[in-house]
Design a protein around this motif. Structure first.
Motif, mmCIF file in Angstrom:
data_model
loop_
_atom_site.group_PDB
_atom_site.id
_atom_site.type_symbol
_atom_site.label_atom_id
_atom_site.label_comp_id
_atom_site.label_asym_id
_atom_site.label_seq_id
_atom_site.Cartn_x
_atom_site.Cartn_y
_atom_site.Cartn_z
ATOM 1 N N ASP A 159 0.804 -1.219 0.000
ATOM 2 C CA ASP A 159 0.000 0.000 0.000
ATOM 3 C C ASP A 159 0.838 1.270 0.000
ATOM 4 O OD1 ASP A 159 -2.491 -1.203 -0.088
ATOM 5 O OD2 ASP A 159 -2.609 -1.416 2.096
ATOM 6 N N VAL A 202 -8.044 -2.967 -9.402
ATOM 7 C CA VAL A 202 -8.029 -4.070 -8.444
ATOM 8 C C VAL A 202 -9.295 -4.894 -8.656
ATOM 9 C CG1 VAL A 202 -8.108 -4.712 -6.012
ATOM 10 C CG2 VAL A 202 -6.672 -2.800 -6.751
ATOM 11 N N VAL A 244 -9.954 -7.797 -3.942
ATOM 12 C CA VAL A 244 -9.368 -7.062 -2.819
ATOM 13 C C VAL A 244 -8.549 -7.972 -1.912
ATOM 14 C CG1 VAL A 244 -11.128 -5.261 -2.810
ATOM 15 C CG2 VAL A 244 -11.469 -7.334 -1.427
ATOM 16 N N LYS A 301 -4.684 -8.160 -4.420
ATOM 17 C CA LYS A 301 -4.588 -6.902 -5.156
ATOM 18 C C LYS A 301 -3.528 -6.981 -6.256
ATOM 19 C CE LYS A 301 -5.860 -4.125 -1.085
ATOM 20 N NZ LYS A 301 -5.341 -3.154 -0.091
ATOM 21 N N ASN A 351 -2.537 -7.480 0.270
ATOM 22 C CA ASN A 351 -1.273 -7.103 -0.375
ATOM 23 C C ASN A 351 -0.402 -8.334 -0.622
ATOM 24 O OD1 ASN A 351 -1.884 -4.354 -0.370
ATOM 25 N ND2 ASN A 351 -1.071 -4.082 1.697
#
Length: 301
Positions: free
Chosen positions: A15, A58, A61, A64, A139
């Motif tokens: 992120d 994306v 979720v 990603k 992530n």
């Protein structure tokens, strides 16, 4: 030995922005000259193409940017395999820690062709052993180790056409001090040996790295070192996306690398999570470049 530098400006796996400039920061820190001063022939192969984050969508979720990361990682894996098949040492400059998906895949592919057994030393504040079922963020930089060991989404586990890349018993993690509850269960399921900072505090870094090498080296004939800069305490390396207090000291990190170099078994390496946006006058990249030099043979005396 020839060393091939490969930049991988990957910032889709995390992120925090800025980590995509990590390869450039390491180059500015003089990593090529530091390795050339050790007697290596160093060739900078440039950067693997990574899609611009702002142009990507994306779709899941919990995973990603997985298609984009997988595509770029396949290209990195091919470059790693090609380098290793020439008996060069590929060194990937990242980039968030999803870079390890490609670097380890390339190593494993070359080892399959050479009839060798790869081992892995993962140095990180986080074990990166989540899957889409356990991740709190989605992530993929937090899934690179588990996928390389055979646990996770098939598109990550089977990246570059096969999986797992490394046998869990041939992998050791050093420096962990931040782990998600379900991630811990994944590591226990895999059977990976993990040395936390508590272990290092109790035993001392010399005893820990001796145990690591005595475990991994007899079971493998080539080593990949995956080094996340956030393994260090933030006082030494503030320029990382996910800093955690209480990490490795400057000398502990160098001792780990010096001990690895003495085995003469390391054939590939990646350096992850250097983030110049969060750094102070490129301090963290310079520290990382020096630590890499120790892993490739630099000594105090």
């Amino acid at each position: 030995m020839n060393i091939d530098l490969i930049g991988f400006p990957m910032d889709l796996g995390a992120d925090r922005r800025g980590v995509g400039m990590g390869a450039a920061a390491l180059r500015i820190a003089g990593i090529k000259d530091k390795l050339a001063d050790l007697g290596y022939a160093v060739d900078d192969l440039g950067d693997v193409l990574v899609p611009n984050r702002e142009d990507q969508a994306v779709n899941n979720v919990k995973l990603k940017f997985m298609p984009q990361i997988a595509e770029a990682s396949r290209n990195l894996a091919q470059m790693f395999q090609d380098s290793l098949m020439q008996n060069h040492l590929p060194l990937c400059l990242g980039g968030d820690h999803s870079i390890a998906l490609g670097s380890i895949a390339g190593l494993a592919a070359a080892c399959r062709r050479k009839g060798m057994i790869p081992g892995l030393i993962w140095i990180d504040a986080h074990p990166d052993a989540n899957t889409e079922q356990t991740t709190p963020t989605g992530n993929i930089h937090g899934m690179a180790l588990s996928a390389s060991l055979g646990l996770g989404h098939p598109d990550l586990v089977q990246l570059f056409g096969f999986g797992p890349k490394i046998r869990p018993e041939n992998c050791t993690v050093i420096g962990v001090r931040s782990i998600d509850p379900l991630e811990k269960e994944n590591l226990q399921q895999l059977g990976v040996t993990v040395f936390t900072m508590t272990d290092i505090d109790r035993m001392g870094i010399g005893a820990v790295i001796e145990l690591v090498l005595n475990t991994v080296c007899p079971r493998s004939d080539s080593l990949h070192v995956s080094f996340d800069l956030d393994a260090l305490d933030p006082s030494f390396a503030p320029g990382v996306g996910t800093p955690v207090p209480g990490g490795l000291t400057y000398r502990e990190a160098h001792l780990i690398m010096e001990a690895i170099a003495e085995t003469h078994m390391m054939v590939s390496m990646d350096v992850a999570e250097v983030n110049p946006v969060l750094d102070i006058r490129n301090q963290s990249a310079e520290v990382a470049a020096g630590i890499v030099a120790s892993c490739l043979g630099k000594r105090i005396f």
